[in-house]
Write an enzyme that holds these catalytic residues in place. Sequence first.
Site, PDB file in Angstrom:
ATOM      1  N   GLY A   1      19.104  11.422 -14.261  1.00  0.00           N
ATOM      2  CA  GLY A   1      20.191  10.988 -13.381  1.00  0.00           C
ATOM      3  C   GLY A   1      20.126   9.540 -12.943  1.00  0.00           C
TER       4      GLY A   1
ATOM      5  N   ILE B   1      19.940  15.943 -17.827  1.00  0.00           N
ATOM      6  CA  ILE B   1      19.775  16.986 -18.844  1.00  0.00           C
ATOM      7  C   ILE B   1      18.538  17.833 -18.552  1.00  0.00           C
ATOM      8  CG2 ILE B   1      18.440  15.608 -20.509  1.00  0.00           C
ATOM      9  CD1 ILE B   1      21.356  17.756 -21.600  1.00  0.00           C
TER      10      ILE B   1
ATOM     11  N   ILE C   1      25.777  11.546 -18.145  1.00  0.00           N
ATOM     12  CA  ILE C   1      24.532  12.302 -18.294  1.00  0.00           C
ATOM     13  C   ILE C   1      23.416  11.396 -18.802  1.00  0.00           C
ATOM     14  CG2 ILE C   1      23.459  14.226 -19.554  1.00  0.00           C
ATOM     15  CD1 ILE C   1      26.399  15.259 -19.988  1.00  0.00           C
ATOM     16  N   CYS C   2      22.216  11.596 -18.265  1.00  0.00           N
ATOM     17  CA  CYS C   2      21.005  10.992 -18.823  1.00  0.00           C
ATOM     18  C   CYS C   2      19.871  11.991 -18.649  1.00  0.00           C
ATOM     19  CB  CYS C   2      20.711   9.632 -18.190  1.00  0.00           C
ATOM     20  SG  CYS C   2      20.150   9.710 -16.483  1.00  0.00           S
ATOM     21  N   HIS C   3      18.632  11.522 -18.691  1.00  0.00           N
ATOM     22  CA  HIS C   3      17.486  12.434 -18.611  1.00  0.00           C
ATOM     23  C   HIS C   3      17.333  13.042 -17.217  1.00  0.00           C
ATOM     24  CE1 HIS C   3      12.930  13.133 -19.521  1.00  0.00           C
ATOM     25  NE2 HIS C   3      13.626  14.238 -19.648  1.00  0.00           N
TER      26      HIS C   3
END
Length: 105
Positions: free
Chosen positions: A65, A91, A61-63
């Site tokens: 993708g 996210i 997961i990141c901000h």
Amino acid sequence: MHEITVQELKDRLARHNKMQLVDVREPSEFEICNLGGELIPLGELPKQANRVRQDIPVVVICHHGFRSAQAINYLSQRLGYENLLNLKGGIHAWATEIDPTMAVY
């Protein structure tokens, strides 16, 4: 690269499927909003890759993708991981599609 949508992740979490969540954002971003799991900032990944499991599915997961895709490329190409899923839209997608009460940035 294999991806998982936020709806698919929500469904898997609801079914209590065994998986690991790895968030590769920075600690300050993780404090704003997160889905839990392991926080391993992308820059720390080479030193902390041993925290990423290889025996169960791992959702990265990141901000949005992009950093998670970088993390998956590193883990796959350099270390041979084959169990990684990129959270499509990151996210931010979770906040807009699944949990509108989640803080966005």
